[in-house]
Design an enzyme around this catalytic site. Structure first.
Site, PDB file in Angstrom:
ATOM      1  N   GLN A   1       0.831  -1.205   0.000  1.00  0.00           N
ATOM      2  CA  GLN A   1       0.000   0.000   0.000  1.00  0.00           C
ATOM      3  C   GLN A   1       0.862   1.250   0.000  1.00  0.00           C
ATOM      4  O   GLN A   1       1.681   1.432   0.893  1.00  0.00           O
ATOM      5  CB  GLN A   1      -0.898  -0.006   1.239  1.00  0.00           C
ATOM      6  CG  GLN A   1      -1.598   1.311   1.521  1.00  0.00           C
ATOM      7  CD  GLN A   1      -2.398   1.278   2.796  1.00  0.00           C
ATOM      8  OE1 GLN A   1      -3.353   0.530   2.927  1.00  0.00           O
ATOM      9  NE2 GLN A   1      -2.005   2.081   3.766  1.00  0.00           N
ATOM     10  N   GLY A   2       0.718   2.119  -0.984  1.00  0.00           N
ATOM     11  CA  GLY A   2       1.523   3.337  -1.073  1.00  0.00           C
ATOM     12  C   GLY A   2       0.711   4.581  -0.737  1.00  0.00           C
ATOM     13  O   GLY A   2       0.281   5.307  -1.630  1.00  0.00           O
ATOM     14  N   TYR A   3       0.480   4.794   0.550  1.00  0.00           N
ATOM     15  CA  TYR A   3      -0.270   5.983   0.986  1.00  0.00           C
ATOM     16  C   TYR A   3       0.656   7.002   1.661  1.00  0.00           C
ATOM     17  O   TYR A   3       0.850   8.105   1.180  1.00  0.00           O
ATOM     18  CB  TYR A   3      -1.387   5.594   1.965  1.00  0.00           C
ATOM     19  CG  TYR A   3      -2.595   4.892   1.355  1.00  0.00           C
ATOM     20  CD1 TYR A   3      -2.655   4.557   0.012  1.00  0.00           C
ATOM     21  CD2 TYR A   3      -3.684   4.549   2.155  1.00  0.00           C
ATOM     22  CE1 TYR A   3      -3.757   3.905  -0.525  1.00  0.00           C
ATOM     23  CE2 TYR A   3      -4.797   3.907   1.631  1.00  0.00           C
ATOM     24  CZ  TYR A   3      -4.824   3.581   0.291  1.00  0.00           C
ATOM     25  OH  TYR A   3      -5.918   2.942  -0.221  1.00  0.00           O
ATOM     26  N   SER A   4       1.222   6.607   2.824  1.00  0.00           N
ATOM     27  CA  SER A   4       1.972   7.563   3.646  1.00  0.00           C
ATOM     28  C   SER A   4       3.218   8.088   2.957  1.00  0.00           C
ATOM     29  O   SER A   4       3.850   7.375   2.162  1.00  0.00           O
ATOM     30  CB  SER A   4       2.402   6.890   4.950  1.00  0.00           C
ATOM     31  OG  SER A   4       1.310   6.655   5.772  1.00  0.00           O
TER      32      SER A   4
ATOM     33  N   GLU B   1      -8.407  -0.430   7.700  1.00  0.00           N
ATOM     34  CA  GLU B   1      -7.092  -0.357   8.326  1.00  0.00           C
ATOM     35  C   GLU B   1      -7.247  -0.162   9.835  1.00  0.00           C
ATOM     36  O   GLU B   1      -6.563  -0.801  10.632  1.00  0.00           O
ATOM     37  CB  GLU B   1      -6.277   0.782   7.709  1.00  0.00           C
ATOM     38  CG  GLU B   1      -4.812   0.726   8.098  1.00  0.00           C
ATOM     39  CD  GLU B   1      -3.996   1.857   7.492  1.00  0.00           C
ATOM     40  OE1 GLU B   1      -4.587   2.716   6.811  1.00  0.00           O
ATOM     41  OE2 GLU B   1      -2.779   1.872   7.717  1.00  0.00           O
TER      42      GLU B   1
END
Lengths: 406, 378, 406, 378
Positions: free
Chosen positions: A140-143, A258
């Site tokens: 997951q590439g969020y932060s 999450e």
């Protein structure tokens, strides 16, 4: 003799659900790997080396073949369309039997449901089957380094160039990126739009040139998180999920999940049971530590809150099953559960005295060094997924209706 | 009346801080983390040059002849930077115990060498039960003519891998009470003695298990009178409380400073996080605990010069309070740092870990609160 | 045997100071009234009826005649120019002997020092002597219903009319207003100036027509605070202290004193000693409550903080005596001490179980109902004089240098 | 599976809230505060009309035949508005105890009159030691032929001034253990019996001392078997825990609502105080305690139908937790109100006081945590 908890508040499961639980238990006892730690990356999905990854993928495939993976997905996409009750039963039994976690959980819980709701038919066909079988692992590439709690301020940008996006920037806290095949990723596609409005949700093949993954070692000494750097990474436009600039809404469909992952009441119960066992096992001056009046007070106080959060989760589950509006969101569970988990571990360290800091490789360590590691890891979970401060903001503003802060 | 550091102490604090900033930077801490020894002989030599090894040794024995408040000033600075150093184990604990328990000739023989840094010593007291009361000391020293023979093991011994001599508490008579506990000085290489490192999460401080397999000790290695060591161990416990409390004070001050500096720089939601009231109040609450605790520390340190009940009571107060304050402060400091505070790469975790280890070392807060209650006559 | 605390940290008082303490003790033992509660209004200066007020005035006069009132004032104004050490000794002995508080303390500690610093010669001559002798009792008109923590937003206005101000508005939390002869008061004299800049400091004769005093009963059931209403109250211009519109600075010279009054470490020690005595006296199942492991932990934890605040006050006093810059202001003491006082009282209630809520007139009440009353009153002190939240703001902004809030 | 109130319970909650809002407003609470009786016979009559007095009485005896969860729903609403009412003392505690301990004929004789509200009852259990274990029950009932004679005193008896009959725990055999405790039904006006009010800060609930000066009791006034009352008192203790926890839940919810409403309206520094993060987080922390505790309360209430160890354990959990949550919430609610929350004129203090009194009533949080530990087999 009356039943344990009679109707009114109805805690009974249906005959079919009980049957599901029984056959699941039988299956688990038969198929559970001998040594879970050789296959389980732990909560931070920190697999040690290719052999462990391969074993973990095999375990997911075994689970899938038996029909215990993605049971919440619709049948047409390979799921079972299982009720919330069955999902809960599955989660409970997994934890109770200390079965290894699924290596593909980010695909199963985050991307899968997102594609089912917002993806194109082609995207679903291409990606969903391999999520189920763990043939493709997702991260997951969020932060980003500059946008921790303030996710909407992310700056990794994707510029249009022909049929591609060209991605430049950096992601952080990226679980499993060091062995993931794909990443679902939030990128800024419109620099001038208001913060939330210029973001898109795209899928990136981790083998694309220009991607560099650097492990981010945690204070526990383990990795599991990563930093991911993008330099002119080309992503086909067909890998856009949902509308261009509409990624914020796409991501939000699964963000609540999450929070729920971090607030699993079963995990808390297990941790608490371990603590009680520890207190009953340790001796202090000839008596069990659990006979000490101060220890008993602390244990009881923790156990009360642990049980309370279990009942609270039943209440939330019941509202969901019966289609009633949720009284409160996951913010309370995230806030209370993560802090409770950390407090349980801190209590264990206190009971252990000078033995508390001893790590797994020390022969004098209790429970193979689980307590000091989890004491650190659980503090990470207080911070991750929205810090306690963020959760309190959410409760104050969205639930209590207090004004938004400056 | 003046409840403050005197000029010499102020000077000691300043010079120690400057020295340690240069010589014991976080990069040294980080470098020694995975080092099997975890100490830097260069730094130890320089610390001896400063005369610190002899800080508590009387001038007649070649030391500076200073007191526990001076030691606390220095330990505050060592705790601030987590300087890896045998100062606590050798120059404070072992030196104090020798001063309390040793005969005049034993002091003449040991203290000058400890003061110069020529040798290092450490105290081996706790055993498997991890108990600080008399029942915790079980290791038996059986007399065989003019010698003693020791079998058993000691745990949680500080710096045993670099100490040249161990001061070992052992029972020379049956029983589990305070009587019958004696003290022996045993060199590291003695036959039958073996060391195992106790791997813990705080690698800025190294602890060991020492196993005694029929270790033979000569009569003159017994420190002080036979069976009469307990009261000296108790007095050393008070010294340990003050010393660790001082480390906690310095560490907590530093952790809060790091968090405040970070909060002034880090931006989220378009403003520095230090402008959010939640962060401000977290920092303010930490400061409101740390600032008054310094006065408690000073009082407890100074009270050690009196060797009465008040010395023990004040020492336990300081240990109980500062241990908890340090642990709470570092927890909040990690939280103020957010995700970055959870990484190995950032230094914050060094203090977070030391705080929790210090809380347990030489007695938990609950142990010391009960001791305060008992000494208060409740 | 070594002395209790030898030099280095020097806790010895000078011979002269010790002599001062001894003669004060002798004097107090001789002159202390038999029953203090007949003369003492308590911390909220809540005197019950004219007889008690008269007795309290007489007590202040007795103290004054002996030279123990306003010893911090300069000699030319009737004081003793006493050192901070002597002031501390006086405060300690007053508390230790449980001597009644002084009825004129607002004049002695707040207005007096203000006039000495900012008043005219005529004002000093007119007002100071009667403050000392309790012939005139003063009250403080700062807080207003709309401006609690935000004092600078006060709205009571004073308009110029010839040689007078005409005052209209309302004050609240006005201690002693129901029997005070005069009020020192902050009023808005310039409506358009920025908040702090349009305020003046004036002196109001409480017998002036147009003043109405209504007692404000506290949750303890006692009064002591009042609301004061002003309707076209005429105040001669000569009663202005300091510059017109310059009242904020005038008031600030003595505001710190209010915080110190609330954070008296001697008061906390006395309360703690009372709690320890209570625990030693109460029996629980045949044993003293103070033998219970849980109680011992709570008592020790409180005692440690009580002693810590005593040493902290020594440190602050030492800095003052020796002219060193103060390391921190009174915010820490106010924050910690008021919360500690409340916690001590709450612990007492907990030890008392079902006896805890019993008030003074109940024959089963312990310590004549002191604990439940003080449990409430001490919470009031957490709020009054700047709430704990305000003190934390002050610490964060002024001491730690964090940015001012929105 | 459905962990929720059923339709009837939802309805009960809503109608009770509407009824009590109209009939038991803060102005009634305020009016009765200084009233010597502190109850409103009008309100009591209306409550009986609703059938609530018979809520826990089986239908065969003229009641509604409902369970503890229904009672908890109602008690939550009563606690929310601090309604002065003998519902707890008579309709919950005394009625439960009679149901548990009484013979068939005693139930036939008493329960219908309790259900209709014709008579009120209360339980007299605690004595000078304020202890809930068997040693706390000392009052001796000596047999004299076919009668018993009671001398001694009971403390902390709820609503003794309006109850028509007291259920008194007394020892019919020597000893301090659980055996030998019997129960007697004694009318208020019995010769030799005298009442003294216990003046406390929570005047929404009235407690009394009852003195027994050779009170003569007929044999048929003994409720249940001789010497066998202890287990019934224990079961009633569980009921009391759930009942008070329910009151705490309602009270805490209301106190927080008041504080949040105030924070939305009150301005300081040019903005509503509810926009300050410190106030927001205080409110959020309270809410994060109150909201999950409702699930604990429901579970504990429902568990009472089982009369097993889990019923006691869950009841003690709810009492320990809710008692503390209520006390903390009201403390914060007063602080959020600032000075005005400290005044008599504002209603906030009613809840603040009730919370602290409830925390002690029928066992402190520490008492119930120890009970949880014991029942957990630790």
């Amino acid at each position: 003799m009356l039943p344990a908890i009679p109707a009114g508040v109805d805690l009974a499961f249906s005959k079919e659900d009980e049957k599901f639980r029984r056959s699941l238990r039988t299956w688990l006892r038969k198929h559970l790997p001998k040594r879970h730690d050789e296959i389980d990356g732990g909560e931070d999905l920190n697999f040690e080396g290719p052999a462990q990854i391969a074993a973990a993928k095999k375990w997911q495939r075994t689970m899938h073949d038996a029909g215990y993976v993605a049971i919440d997905w619709p049948k047409e996409h390979g799921g079972k369309a299982a009720s919330a009750v069955r999902q809960t039963i599955l989660a409970e039994e997994i934890v109770t039997h200390r079965a290894p976690g699924l290596i593909g959980q980010l695909g199963l819980h985050m991307l899968g449901p997102t594609l089912i709701r917002c993806g194109t038919a082609a995207q679903r066909k291409r990606f969903l089957p391999k999520i189920l079988t763990a043939e493709e692992i997702w991260c997951q590439g969020y932060s980003e380094p500059g946008s921790g709690s303030d996710l909407a301020s992310l700056r990794t940008k994707a510029e249009s160039d022909g049929d591609d996006f060209v991605v430049n920037g950096q992601k952080i806290w990226t679980t499993t990126a060091h062995f993931a095949d794909w990443m679902f990723c939030l990128v800024r596609t419109h620099a001038d739009a208001p913060k939330h409005k210029g973001i898109s949700y795209i899928l990136i093949d981790m083998k694309t040139p220009g991607i560099e993954v650097r492990p981010l070692v945690q204070m526990t000494g383990q990795s599991g998180f990563n930093e991911v750097f993008f330099t002119d990474v080309r992503v086909p436009r067909s890998n856009l999920v949902g509308e261009l600039h509409g990624g914020w809404a796409v991501a939000n469909t699964t963000l609540a999940h999450e929070r729920n992952m971090l607030a699993n009441p079963m995990r808390t119960q297990q941790l608490m049971a371990d603590l009680v066992r520890l207190a009953a096992r340790r001796n202090d001056n000839g008596g069990k530590v659990s006979r000490d009046a101060l220890v008993r007070q602390r244990l009881a106080d923790l156990q009360i809150r642990v049980d309370m959060m279990k009942y609270h989760s039943w209440k939330q589950l019941s509202d969901e099953i019966h289609g009633r509006p949720a009284s409160v969101g996951g913010a309370i569970s995230k806030l209370v559960t993560t802090e409770l988990n950390h407090e349980i571990c801190a209590t264990a360290l206190d009971l252990l005295g000078d033995y508390g800091p001893l790590v797994g490789r020390s022969p004098h360590a209790e429970d193979r060094g689980l307590w000091p590691r989890d004491w650190m890891f659980t503090l990470g979970m207080v911070i991750g997924g929205g810090t306690s401060q963020i959760q309190k903001n959410i409760i104050a503003e969205r639930v209590l209706g207090l004004p938004r802060g400056a | 009346m003046d409840f403050a550091l005197n000029g010499d102490q102020e000077l000691l604090a300043q010079s120690a801080r400057a020295f340690l900033k240069a010589e014991a930077s976080p990069s040294l801490v980080r470098r020694l983390w995975d080092d099997p020894v975890g100490h830097c002989s260069d730094l130890n030599a320089k610390i001896s040059e400063q005369g610190w090894a002899g800080l508590l040794v009387p001038e007649a024995h070649g030391g500076l002849g200073l007191g526990m408040l001076d030691a606390a000033v220095l330990l505050t600075e060592l705790g601030r930077c987590l300087a890896p150093s045998p100062f606590l184990s050798s120059s404070v604990l072992a030196t104090s115990l020798l001063s309390f328990a040793g005969s005049a000739s034993q002091k003449r023989s040991w203290l000058p060498r400890l003061a110069s840094g020529e040798i290092l010593a450490t105290v081996a007291w706790l055993e498997e039960s991890d108990r600080l009361d008399p029942t915790g000391t079980v290791l038996r020293a059986r007399r065989a003519r003019d010698r003693f023979r020791l079998s058993g093991s000691k745990l949680f011994v500080l710096d045993a891998h670099i100490a040249d001599v161990y001061l070992v508490a052992a029972r020379t008579a049956a029983g589990l009470g305070p009587d019958g506990v004696s003290l022996f000085a045993i060199p590291r290489g003695a036959p039958g003695l073996s060391l195992t490192p106790l791997e813990g999460f705080d690698r800025t401080r190294r602890l060991f298990e020492i196993k005694f397999d029929d270790v033979v000790v000569e009569r003159d290695q017994r420190i002080g009178r036979e069976g009469a060591a307990w009261k000296h161990l108790q007095r050393m416990l008070d010294v340990a409380c003050v010393a660790i409390a001082a480390e906690c004070q310095g560490g907590a001050e530093h952790a809060l400073e790091m968090a405040v500096d970070y909060a002034k720089a880090r931006e989220q939601f378009g403003q520095t996080i230090g402008s959010f009231q939640a962060v401000k109040h977290m920092a303010a609450e930490c400061f409101a605990e740390i600032e008054p605790s310094r006065a408690l520390l000073w009082y407890a340190a100074q009270a050690q010069e009196t060797s009465n009940k008040e010395a023990s009571r004040a020492a336990s107060m300081a240990k109980a309070r500062l241990g908890e304050v340090y642990a709470r402060t570092t927890n909040k400091a990690v939280q103020i740092h957010g995700g970055i505070g959870f990484t190995w790469e950032h230094d914050m975790h060094f203090w977070f870990k030391r705080a929790k280890a210090n809380e347990a070392l030489f007695g938990s807060p609950a142990f010391h609160r009960e001791r305060v209650a008992a000494l208060s006559g409740w």
